[in-house]
Write a protein that holds these residues in place. Structure first.
Motif, PDB file in Angstrom:
ATOM      1  N   LYS A 210       4.203  18.131  -4.209  1.00  0.00           N
ATOM      2  CA  LYS A 210       5.656  18.034  -4.331  1.00  0.00           C
ATOM      3  C   LYS A 210       6.129  17.331  -5.596  1.00  0.00           C
ATOM      4  N   THR A 211       5.253  16.534  -6.215  1.00  0.00           N
ATOM      5  CA  THR A 211       5.693  15.744  -7.383  1.00  0.00           C
ATOM      6  C   THR A 211       4.955  16.093  -8.657  1.00  0.00           C
ATOM      7  N   ALA A 216      -5.284  10.959  -8.336  1.00  0.00           N
ATOM      8  CA  ALA A 216      -5.497   9.530  -8.597  1.00  0.00           C
ATOM      9  C   ALA A 216      -4.170   8.784  -8.618  1.00  0.00           C
ATOM     10  N   GLN A 217      -3.143   9.383  -9.218  1.00  0.00           N
ATOM     11  CA  GLN A 217      -1.831   8.739  -9.257  1.00  0.00           C
ATOM     12  C   GLN A 217      -1.236   8.628  -7.856  1.00  0.00           C
ATOM     13  N   GLU A 221      -0.301   5.236  -5.861  1.00  0.00           N
ATOM     14  CA  GLU A 221       1.049   4.990  -5.345  1.00  0.00           C
ATOM     15  C   GLU A 221       0.999   4.465  -3.913  1.00  0.00           C
ATOM     16  N   LEU A 222       0.136   5.042  -3.082  1.00  0.00           N
ATOM     17  CA  LEU A 222       0.007   4.583  -1.707  1.00  0.00           C
ATOM     18  C   LEU A 222      -0.639   3.201  -1.646  1.00  0.00           C
ATOM     19  N   ALA A 223      -1.674   3.007  -2.450  1.00  0.00           N
ATOM     20  CA  ALA A 223      -2.363   1.712  -2.455  1.00  0.00           C
ATOM     21  C   ALA A 223      -1.458   0.596  -2.960  1.00  0.00           C
ATOM     22  N   ALA A 224      -0.476   0.927  -3.793  1.00  0.00           N
ATOM     23  CA  ALA A 224       0.398  -0.091  -4.380  1.00  0.00           C
ATOM     24  C   ALA A 224       1.260  -0.791  -3.336  1.00  0.00           C
TER      25      ALA A 224
END
Length: 267
Positions: A210-211, A216-217, A221-224
């Motif tokens: 969707k983005t 990896a990005q 984003e989830l890990a952040a």
């Protein structure tokens, strides 16, 4: 193994959603503590494969079996618990781990999606708990651990149905803990943050599609969201569940414990 490693010897644990991810890790932990473990899930082939993998973790005093069931169907659950009890005795440790997540903006959340999230995540927990609780009350001892989510403690955008269901799981946990507080049965929830499971892999794929971000990005984003900047590992959740199942955790009930690297400060 030392006696402390067999602290659940003679106990029968049933783990829903036990075929993979967090459920399989929980089963492995409970087996190491000496429990007889039944895996419950919808996919018999997946369950059989997990039984083969985990069979090496079975102690001399334990056993590992599997039963197929749809946790959203009352008759299916009742049949599965009867089969599990016939094989391994009354269930005195229940881990409600079966769950499902699907993202959608609220205005695009259909009634079908809303109902499915409630059915799998909340009604499934209700049905399995109703099936297990009578034997626990009769024995005067039991442990119920509901695998909820940080989504049951805080809000997340684009998963309103999932958040509502997991908040419901925590409400159920707290209410039932009060009903069983003087009956030898504890009821708790563990609330993982983003964990290295199929649900997170699906979320990563959804972000990528969707983005346009790379995998990896998307994972970053989830890990952040986790102050430790990492995804939680299934074994970390399993250790929390294993602790709550111990005889020594008798005074812990009605709690919703985040396993999320500090993302949620519950108090």
């Amino acid at each position: 193994m030392t006696a402390s490693k067999l602290s659940l010897q003679g106990r029968h644990a049933l783990v829903t959603g036990g075929g993979r991810g967090i459920g399989a890790a929980i089963a492995q932990r409970l087996l190491a503590d000496g429990a007889r473990v039944t895996l419950l899930g919808r996919d018999a082939a997946t369950l059989d494969a997990t039984v083969r993998v985990l069979s090496t973790a079975v102690t001399d005093h334990g056993m590992l079996t599997a039963v197929s069931a749809d946790v959203t169907d009352a008759e299916s659950v009742a049949n599965a618990f009867r089969a599990a009890t016939a094989k391994a005795g009354p269930v005195t440790l229940l881990v409600n781990n079966a769950g499902q997540a699907h993202s959608a903006p609220f205005v695009k959340t259909s009634l079908e999606l809303w109902q499915r999230m409630l059915d799998v995540n909340l009604t499934g927990t209700f049905l399995c708990t109703q099936a297990a609780l009578p034997d626990m009350l009769e024995a005067g001892w039991g442990r119920i651990v509901n695998v909820a989510s940080t989504a049951g403690l805080i809000g997340y955008g684009y998963v309103s149905a999932y958040c509502a269901a997991k908040h419901g799981v925590i409400g159920l946990t707290r209410a039932l803990a009060l009903e069983t507080a003087d009956k030898g049965v504890t009821v708790n929830a563990v609330c993982p943050g983003y964990t290295e499971t199929d649900i997170v892999r699906d979320a990563v794929a959804n972000i990528v599609s969707k983005t346009g971000r790379t995998e990896a990005q998307a994972r970053a984003e989830l890990a952040a969201r986790n102050p430790q900047r990492k995804l939680v590992q299934p074994e970390e959740v399993a250790d929390a569940v294993g602790w709550l199942c111990q005889p020594s955790a008798a005074s812990i009930t009605g709690q919703a414990i985040p396993v999320a690297g500090g993302e949620v400060m519950a108090g």
